[in-house]
Motif scaffolding. Structure first.
Motif, PDB file in Angstrom:
ATOM      1  N   HIS B 337       0.826  -1.169   0.082  1.00 61.01           N
ATOM      2  CA  HIS B 337       0.067  -0.016  -0.150  1.00 61.01           C
ATOM      3  C   HIS B 337       1.023   1.356  -0.131  1.00 61.01           C
ATOM      4  CE1 HIS B 337      -2.180   3.125   2.273  1.00 61.01           C
ATOM      5  NE2 HIS B 337      -3.142   2.845   1.482  1.00 61.01           N
ATOM      6  N   TYR B 388     -10.936   4.546  -1.202  1.00 63.13           N
ATOM      7  CA  TYR B 388     -10.373   4.554  -2.721  1.00 63.13           C
ATOM      8  C   TYR B 388     -11.230   5.735  -3.473  1.00 63.13           C
ATOM      9  CZ  TYR B 388      -9.493   3.083  -7.319  1.00 63.13           C
ATOM     10  OH  TYR B 388      -8.973   2.894  -8.785  1.00 63.13           O
ATOM     11  N   SER B 396      -5.734   2.535  -2.478  1.00 65.77           N
ATOM     12  CA  SER B 396      -5.598   1.032  -3.180  1.00 65.77           C
ATOM     13  C   SER B 396      -4.268   0.407  -2.561  1.00 65.77           C
ATOM     14  CB  SER B 396      -5.338   1.413  -4.738  1.00 65.77           C
ATOM     15  OG  SER B 396      -4.198   2.215  -4.777  1.00 65.77           O
ATOM     16  N   PHE B 397      -4.521  -0.823  -2.684  1.00 63.31           N
ATOM     17  CA  PHE B 397      -3.393  -1.905  -2.711  1.00 63.31           C
ATOM     18  C   PHE B 397      -3.432  -3.246  -3.383  1.00 63.31           C
ATOM     19  CE2 PHE B 397      -6.903  -3.325   0.183  1.00 63.31           C
ATOM     20  CZ  PHE B 397      -6.915  -4.593  -0.033  1.00 63.31           C
ATOM     21  N   VAL B 398      -2.109  -3.846  -3.361  1.00 60.62           N
ATOM     22  CA  VAL B 398      -2.183  -4.990  -4.093  1.00 60.62           C
ATOM     23  C   VAL B 398      -1.816  -6.046  -2.990  1.00 60.62           C
ATOM     24  CG1 VAL B 398      -1.580  -4.361  -6.421  1.00 60.62           C
ATOM     25  CG2 VAL B 398       0.192  -5.076  -4.793  1.00 60.62           C
ATOM     26  N   ALA B 410      -6.100  -7.302  -6.481  1.00 60.31           N
ATOM     27  CA  ALA B 410      -5.879  -5.693  -6.221  1.00 60.31           C
ATOM     28  C   ALA B 410      -7.021  -5.266  -5.396  1.00 60.31           C
ATOM     29  CB  ALA B 410      -6.183  -5.105  -7.665  1.00 60.31           C
ATOM     30  N   GLY B 411      -6.717  -4.307  -4.447  1.00 60.13           N
ATOM     31  CA  GLY B 411      -7.950  -3.869  -3.346  1.00 60.13           C
ATOM     32  C   GLY B 411      -8.208  -2.459  -3.323  1.00 60.13           C
ATOM     33  N   MET B 412      -9.419  -2.197  -3.302  1.00 57.55           N
ATOM     34  CA  MET B 412      -9.927  -0.743  -3.037  1.00 57.55           C
ATOM     35  C   MET B 412     -10.535  -0.731  -1.661  1.00 57.55           C
ATOM     36  SD  MET B 412     -11.211  -1.228  -7.024  1.00 57.55           S
ATOM     37  CE  MET B 412     -10.551  -2.954  -6.753  1.00 57.55           C
TER      38      MET B 412
END
Lengths: 302, 414
Positions: B337, B388, B396-398, B410-412
């Protein structure tokens, strides 16, 4: 006073490239910047100077030297790198040949271009580099259009285009297993025109090869090759002096010249804007097959 | 010249490659040698027409199978703007690629075939555009030549789409009837559709206002790297380098550093070209502070009166990317992140989304390749985050699998 928080496209691309260079310094133990003396790697080097200013770039530069250089490139290389204050590593294709790691191609179209891959991979492994920064751009070639900023290479240095890591937002995943490495391309989103405009904006000196000059050339397979010690003129060919310049600068045996009167940056930019051929249209190495670039990249080429 | 990044999505045979080919050809971006290579390949393959898809489908496997596998990035420019296209394949299994292409886009072009109208894929593409917070969507109603350039047909599709899209969050929608093959309303206004009062696609792309898309309110600088020159001239220089993720920073501003909570003032905002009077997204800068505070990569510089959420419990919509494994409920992942990397444990899977109908699925919580769902995580250290919706970078992150090192999701953040 009202104003908008907008960057123009060159500032945007510069900021993105600097961000990528800083990620490389932070995520890798022992990165290296591949420096060929061509305009794209000159841009990456210039951006590295800016990214870490007022400190020096925290990684060495490496030139993979085919031995088939234009003399202008080497003189330029040494001065440019001394000016930035970076350490230079030279990996020599001649050494790879002498050690028996590779065998030189034969015939009139012989080139050391493909041999560079072995020299590069050997140098990466001998020096323990875990990341090699390069100046490749996605607009150059269709296989490169699918390349990531952070591009994973397995422990044989190979690229697997069908199994690339998804890359979202500005988050880059540089994790790897021992023996593997990454190739990172800060100029991914730049076009040839962006590079030229940036060189002008930043007033970056370039090797004289990029500007129009008189040179003895030989026409071969639709490409004008410079007559040098490494390019021999066959009996049915004719060498002649023409006014030319180079759009890319690489190994002298496969980098073609174009006829041109563009002897200044402005003239070059005007020529690029009007061009109807891609810059790699002058590269004999790409014409060997439809997927020549992908095939070389899979093996570990730049 | 400004930069506009857009993504294109459509079902198979909606004419997406033709549209991109036309935009590039008409703006003189396709070069003679590229066209020559495509003509040669098309002939070799026995294609009747010149297959412009061969311009974008460069990989050997793609050319052999006649499909697009991966996101391809394409570039063109007009005197007004430079454009970056993330060209994503339309196959049902490639949600992953569309999410990737959408993550950096300001605008999405969703193509539909005027004969077929709105299909399942249209819904999926629109949902992803909305989920990834693309502010501007263009619905390109293509192949109008095959419905006799009918205004009634166009209106029918537009009203059906508007009804469907009312369930989504897309701030600006534009509808353009076109024929990419013939060039109607792509670069030039079509003479075949005098009833259409709007602009052709290229004019819209050149003029759509995207200046307010970035967050210029909440000041956030994730620290990437600390610049410490080993020279006498710059002996005391400690520059906290990073790319501004939101808001505006100025010399003299009061700032706070997370996670330590120490406060200081900005002494200078440095670039190799000199000091700046202000810095905003997406500039890359190095900030020096008045006080000596211990700051390292992964920390975030913010303002004391406008702080992000600081939490170890994260609720997010995630899109799953791995074909080899599904999301492991209770599993551990590495979460990246901004410039921060923490461990994350899945604590709950709330629901899955049927991306074609937007229905919630609560009786099957296994999240596999190309599936999207709402998931709760507990992290090993706090994240400094915004939703987000408010900020695409700090929201956002992965997720990375610690065993394979692959990016698996992938994350929101909600």
């Amino acid at each position: 006073m009202s104003h908008s928080y907008n960057l123009n496209h060159l500032d945007h691309l510069e900021s993105e490239a600097i961000y990528v260079l800083r990620e490389v310094a932070a995520q890798f133990q022992n990165p290296v910047l591949l420096f060929s003396g061509g305009k794209d790697s000159i841009c990456v080097a210039h951006l590295a100077k800016k990214a870490f200013w007022p400190a020096r770039p925290p990684f060495p530069f490496m030139h993979v030297d085919t031995g088939h250089n234009f003399p202008e490139t080497i003189a330029y290389r040494d001065e440019f790198i001394a000016n930035i204050g970076a350490r230079l590593v030279v990996a020599s294709v001649q050494d790879s040949i002498d050690k028996g790691r590779v065998v030189e191609e034969k015939g009139p179209n012989a080139s050391r271009n493909a041999l560079q891959t072995v020299t590069l991979l050997d140098a990466i492994s001998e020096n323990g580099f875990d990341c090699a920064l390069g100046g490749a751009r996605r607009d150059e070639e269709k296989a490169r259009a699918k390349e990531r900023f952070f591009s994973h290479r397995d422990d044989f240095g190979q690229w697997d285009p069908k199994n690339q890591r998804p890359e979202l937002w500005n988050i880059f995943n540089g994790r790897m297993s021992p023996g593997e490495h990454f190739r990172v391309f800060p100029l991914s989103n730049w076009t040839e025109m962006d590079v030229w405009q940036y060189i002008k904006k930043e007033n970056i000196p370039l090797p004289s090869l990029y500007f129009a000059h008189d040179r003895e050339v030989v026409a071969r397979q639709g490409t004008l090759l410079a007559v040098t010690d490494f390019v021999t003129v066959a009996e049915d060919e004719k060498a002649e002096t023409r006014r030319v310049r180079f759009r890319t600068v690489g190994d002298a045996t496969c980098t073609g010249a174009v006829e041109s009167d563009a002897d200044s940056l402005d003239a070059v930019i005007a020529e690029v804007a009007a061009a109807r051929q891609t810059e790699r249209g002058t590269r004999a190495d790409d014409k060997r097959s439809e997927t020549a670039m992908e095939d070389r990249k899979r093996q570990g080429y730049f | 010249m400004e930069l506009l990044r857009f993504t294109t999505a459509g079902s198979v045979d909606d004419g997406k490659s033709t549209l991109i080919g036309r935009l590039m050809y008409d703006t003189k971006t396709i070069f003679e040698d590229q066209l020559e290579a495509v003509v040669t390949s098309s002939k070799k393959r026995g294609d009747e027409n010149v297959n412009l898809a061969l311009l974008t489908d460069g990989l050997r496997a793609e050319r052999e199978q006649g499909i697009t596998i991966d996101v391809a990035y394409r570039y063109f420019a007009t005197p007004k703007r430079k454009f970056i296209i993330a060209d994503t394949p339309g196959h049902i299994q490639y949600t992953r690629n569309m999410v990737t292409g959408a993550s950096t886009a300001n605008l999405a072009i969703i193509l539909i075939d005027a004969r077929k109208g709105i299909v399942e894929q249209t819904c999926r593409h629109s949902f992803i555009a909305s989920l990834l917070r693309i502010q501007h969507v263009v619905l390109a109603v293509n192949k109008m030549d095959l419905v006799d350039y009918s205004e009634a047909r166009f209106d029918e599709i537009v009203s059906a789409y508007k009804e469907f899209a009312s369930r989504l969050q897309i701030p600006q929608m534009t509808f353009i009837p076109m024929s990419a093959l013939n060039g109607d309303n792509v670069v030039e206004k079509s003479a075949n559709m005098p009833w259409y009062q709007g602009a052709p696609l290229l004019y819209h792309l050149e003029t759509v206002y995207v200046g307010s898309d970035a967050n210029h309110v909440d000041a956030r600088l994730p620290v990437q790297w600390v610049i410490r020159p080993q020279s006498n001239e710059w002996h005391d220089f400690r520059g906290f380098a990073g790319r501004i993720a939101g808001g505006v920073f100025k010399p003299g501003d009061d700032v706070m550093v997370l996670p330590s909570g120490f406060t200081s003032k900005i002494k200078g905002i440095h670039t190799a070209d000199g000091e700046l009077e202000e810095a905003f997204h997406p500039q890359s800068v190095a900030i020096t502070l008045e006080d000596e505070i211990d700051i390292s990569r992964g920390d975030m510089i913010v303002k004391p009166n406008n702080q992000p959420n600081v939490s170890q419990d994260i609720e997010a919509m995630i899109c799953w990317f791995s074909e080899k494994q599904k999301l492991n409920p209770g599993g551990h992942y590495i979460l990246q992140h901004t410039s921060r990397e923490v461990k994350a444990k899945v604590t709950a899977v709330r629901y899955k989304v049927n991306v074609n109908t937007l229905h919630k699925i609560e009786d099957d919580l296994e999240i596999g390749l190309n599936e999207i769902g709402r998931v709760a995580f507990r992290t090993s250290a706090p994240l400094f985050h915004d939703s987000y919706r408010r900020n695409r970078i700090t929201g956002s992150f992965v997720l990375v699998d610690p065993f394979t090192n692959n990016t698996v999701a992938a994350g929101m953040i909600r």
